[in-house]
Design an enzyme around this catalytic site. Sequence first.
Site, PDB file in Angstrom:
ATOM      1  N   GLY A   6       0.828  -1.217   0.000  1.00 25.79           N
ATOM      2  CA  GLY A   6       0.000   0.000   0.000  1.00 25.79           C
ATOM      3  C   GLY A   6       0.854   1.254   0.000  1.00 25.79           C
ATOM      4  N   ARG A   9       0.007   5.558  -1.715  1.00 26.11           N
ATOM      5  CA  ARG A   9      -0.608   6.812  -1.239  1.00 26.11           C
ATOM      6  C   ARG A   9      -0.408   6.932   0.257  1.00 26.11           C
ATOM      7  NH1 ARG A   9      -6.332   6.449  -1.332  1.00 26.11           N
ATOM      8  NH2 ARG A   9      -6.477   4.249  -1.915  1.00 26.11           N
ATOM      9  N   VAL A  58      -3.161  -7.685  -1.607  1.00 21.88           N
ATOM     10  CA  VAL A  58      -2.566  -8.406  -0.462  1.00 21.88           C
ATOM     11  C   VAL A  58      -3.485  -9.495   0.100  1.00 21.88           C
ATOM     12  CG1 VAL A  58      -0.977  -6.597   0.356  1.00 21.88           C
ATOM     13  CG2 VAL A  58      -3.329  -6.658   1.227  1.00 21.88           C
ATOM     14  N   ASN A  84       1.353  -2.252   5.413  1.00 27.24           N
ATOM     15  CA  ASN A  84       0.607  -0.982   5.541  1.00 27.24           C
ATOM     16  C   ASN A  84      -0.715  -0.991   4.779  1.00 27.24           C
ATOM     17  OD1 ASN A  84       0.451   2.183   5.693  1.00 27.24           O
ATOM     18  ND2 ASN A  84       0.400   1.678   3.517  1.00 27.24           N
ATOM     19  N   SER A 136      -3.793   0.552  14.197  1.00 32.22           N
ATOM     20  CA  SER A 136      -4.528   1.812  14.390  1.00 32.22           C
ATOM     21  C   SER A 136      -4.893   1.925  15.868  1.00 32.22           C
ATOM     22  CB  SER A 136      -5.815   1.796  13.560  1.00 32.22           C
ATOM     23  OG  SER A 136      -6.686   2.828  13.982  1.00 32.22           O
ATOM     24  N   TYR A 149     -13.159  -2.980  11.191  1.00 30.90           N
ATOM     25  CA  TYR A 149     -11.817  -2.373  11.116  1.00 30.90           C
ATOM     26  C   TYR A 149     -11.075  -2.568  12.445  1.00 30.90           C
ATOM     27  CZ  TYR A 149      -8.383   1.383  10.251  1.00 30.90           C
ATOM     28  OH  TYR A 149      -7.231   2.111  10.078  1.00 30.90           O
ATOM     29  N   ALA A 151     -11.545  -4.884  14.686  1.00 35.99           N
ATOM     30  CA  ALA A 151     -11.188  -6.305  14.843  1.00 35.99           C
ATOM     31  C   ALA A 151      -9.940  -6.619  14.027  1.00 35.99           C
ATOM     32  CB  ALA A 151     -12.360  -7.190  14.416  1.00 35.99           C
ATOM     33  N   LYS A 153      -7.573  -4.519  13.114  1.00 36.22           N
ATOM     34  CA  LYS A 153      -6.395  -3.811  13.628  1.00 36.22           C
ATOM     35  C   LYS A 153      -5.950  -4.383  14.981  1.00 36.22           C
ATOM     36  CE  LYS A 153      -5.769  -1.143  10.137  1.00 36.22           C
ATOM     37  NZ  LYS A 153      -4.513  -1.197   9.356  1.00 36.22           N
TER      38      LYS A 153
HETATM   39  N1  LIG Z   1      -5.098   7.668   7.664  1.00 39.97           N
HETATM   40  C1  LIG Z   1      -5.302   7.486   8.951  1.00 39.97           C
HETATM   41  O1  LIG Z   1      -5.741   8.410   9.665  1.00 39.97           O
HETATM   42  C2  LIG Z   1      -4.968   6.152   9.588  1.00 39.97           C
HETATM   43  C3  LIG Z   1      -5.101   6.019  10.978  1.00 39.97           C
HETATM   44  C4  LIG Z   1      -4.782   4.789  11.561  1.00 39.97           C
HETATM   45  C5  LIG Z   1      -4.341   3.742  10.790  1.00 39.97           C
HETATM   46  N2  LIG Z   1      -4.218   3.890   9.441  1.00 39.97           N
HETATM   47  C6  LIG Z   1      -3.752   2.727   8.683  1.00 39.97           C
HETATM   48  O2  LIG Z   1      -2.612   3.093   7.940  1.00 39.97           O
HETATM   49  C7  LIG Z   1      -2.575   2.376   6.707  1.00 39.97           C
HETATM   50  C8  LIG Z   1      -2.503   3.353   5.552  1.00 39.97           C
HETATM   51  O3  LIG Z   1      -3.597   4.249   5.654  1.00 39.97           O
HETATM   52  P1  LIG Z   1      -3.800   5.480   4.636  1.00 39.97           P
HETATM   53  O4  LIG Z   1      -4.807   6.387   5.229  1.00 39.97           O
HETATM   54  O5  LIG Z   1      -2.473   5.983   4.229  1.00 39.97           O
HETATM   55  O6  LIG Z   1      -4.509   4.691   3.435  1.00 39.97           O
HETATM   56  P2  LIG Z   1      -4.835   5.131   1.930  1.00 39.97           P
HETATM   57  O7  LIG Z   1      -4.399   6.544   1.679  1.00 39.97           O
HETATM   58  O8  LIG Z   1      -6.261   4.760   1.709  1.00 39.97           O
HETATM   59  O9  LIG Z   1      -3.877   4.144   1.084  1.00 39.97           O
HETATM   60  C9  LIG Z   1      -4.015   2.767   1.225  1.00 39.97           C
HETATM   61  C10 LIG Z   1      -2.976   2.078   0.382  1.00 39.97           C
HETATM   62  O10 LIG Z   1      -3.231   0.674   0.484  1.00 39.97           O
HETATM   63  C11 LIG Z   1      -3.432   0.134  -0.806  1.00 39.97           C
HETATM   64  N3  LIG Z   1      -4.381  -0.972  -0.747  1.00 39.97           N
HETATM   65  C12 LIG Z   1      -5.689  -0.954  -0.379  1.00 39.97           C
HETATM   66  N4  LIG Z   1      -6.209  -2.189  -0.482  1.00 39.97           N
HETATM   67  C13 LIG Z   1      -5.233  -3.007  -0.933  1.00 39.97           C
HETATM   68  C14 LIG Z   1      -5.135  -4.376  -1.258  1.00 39.97           C
HETATM   69  N5  LIG Z   1      -6.172  -5.205  -1.130  1.00 39.97           N
HETATM   70  N6  LIG Z   1      -3.948  -4.854  -1.714  1.00 39.97           N
HETATM   71  C15 LIG Z   1      -2.888  -4.042  -1.838  1.00 39.97           C
HETATM   72  N7  LIG Z   1      -2.893  -2.742  -1.536  1.00 39.97           N
HETATM   73  C16 LIG Z   1      -4.060  -2.224  -1.101  1.00 39.97           C
HETATM   74  C17 LIG Z   1      -3.948   1.287  -1.630  1.00 39.97           C
HETATM   75  O11 LIG Z   1      -3.759   1.030  -3.012  1.00 39.97           O
HETATM   76  P3  LIG Z   1      -4.481   1.978  -4.120  1.00 39.97           P
HETATM   77  O12 LIG Z   1      -3.829   3.324  -3.985  1.00 39.97           O
HETATM   78  O13 LIG Z   1      -4.187   1.314  -5.401  1.00 39.97           O
HETATM   79  O14 LIG Z   1      -5.938   1.996  -3.745  1.00 39.97           O
HETATM   80  C18 LIG Z   1      -3.080   2.416  -1.086  1.00 39.97           C
HETATM   81  O15 LIG Z   1      -1.803   2.373  -1.681  1.00 39.97           O
HETATM   82  C19 LIG Z   1      -3.844   1.525   6.679  1.00 39.97           C
HETATM   83  O16 LIG Z   1      -3.547   0.223   7.119  1.00 39.97           O
HETATM   84  C20 LIG Z   1      -4.759   2.234   7.657  1.00 39.97           C
HETATM   85  O17 LIG Z   1      -5.699   1.359   8.219  1.00 39.97           O
HETATM   86  C21 LIG Z   1      -4.527   5.066   8.824  1.00 39.97           C
END
Ligand SMILES: NC(=O)c1ccc[n+]([C@@H]2O[C@H](COP(=O)([O-])OP(=O)(O)OC[C@H]3O[C@@H](n4cnc5c(N)ncnc54)[C@H](OP(=O)(O)O)[C@@H]3O)[C@@H](O)[C@H]2O)c1
Length: 242
Positions: A6, A9, A58, A84, A136, A149, A151, A153
């Site tokens: 991931g 982005r 993944v 990630n 998270s 989500y 569960a 995490k």
């Molecule tokens: N943002 C927050 O506030 C926050 C807070 C706590 C935890 N997190 C955790 O941090 C991580 C990243 O979050 P983010 O906000 O940066 O997410 P994001 O901007 O939505 O980016 C998610 C990334 O994961 C990829 N992805 C999604 N589903 C996938 C799959 N089945 N196989 C392979 N790649 C996949 C996406 O690919 P595409 O670009 O091709 O869709 C993207 O590159 C996540 O695990 C999220 O739960 C985020």
Amino acid sequence: MALVTGGGRGIGQAVAVRLAKEGARVAISYYSNDATAKDTVKMARKVGAECEVFKSNVASIEDVQALFEGVGEAFGPVEILINNAGIRQDNLLLRMKDTEFDEVLATNLRGTYLCTRAVLRGMVRARWGRIVNISSVVGLVGNAGQANYAASKAGMIGFTKSVAREVANRGITVNAVAPGYVETELTAGLTENVKRRIFEQIPTGRFGTTEEIAEVVAFLAGEGTAYITGQTIAVDGGMTMQ
Ligand SMILES: NC(=O)c1ccc[n+]([C@@H]2O[C@H](COP(=O)([O-])OP(=O)(O)OC[C@H]3O[C@@H](n4cnc5c(N)ncnc54)[C@H](OP(=O)(O)O)[C@@H]3O)[C@@H](O)[C@H]2O)c1
């Protein structure tokens, strides 16, 4: 070499660029968004790193096998794995569809399992490895509307501790980072009023940045943290203070 799932982005992109700056050769995987994944590659190469991109779900065993074959051919064994890739499909439990539960668990938890299993043998052979799982704070304290989500995490945290115990004597550390609210496209879309109410729950009074998450991930992925394993580090502006 480091693989960031991931990495196309958000947090994954910041982590990939940060590891690239530290001199790692970096592979990123993504699901469907070609344009942003290409941006990550450009950013990593700009700071002088070798970087390749792989499109791979993944949650799919076939995709994960193909991903690790591709990464192996391009770079050799993975030394640093950042699990990630993650999704959310929020709903109150009474309204939750089975697909919303299954898809979130499949990407977040099964994805972490499949990728970790795929790198572990190589790390055991090398007697060195760093695995960082992006969980998270929702996995620590729960959140209404995010039972699926949360569960997934919380599952990642139990998984982290168990695998950490299995490989601790092989020079491999397995840790989790639990971000709180992070500035992303999602939080950018919130109204000022909603943001103000959220800030009241965060002692530092603001959202974190993707770079602040990447800082802790890079620390855990580094040479100097051999004595930290099985931990979950919340990067949440003091929101949970576990
Ligand atoms: N943002 C927050 O506030 C926050 C807070 C706590 C935890 N997190 C955790 O941090 C991580 C990243 O979050 P983010 O906000 O940066 O997410 P994001 O901007 O939505 O980016 C998610 C990334 O994961 C990829 N992805 C999604 N589903 C996938 C799959 N089945 N196989 C392979 N790649 C996949 C996406 O690919 P595409 O670009 O091709 O869709 C993207 O590159 C996540 O695990 C999220 O739960 C985020």
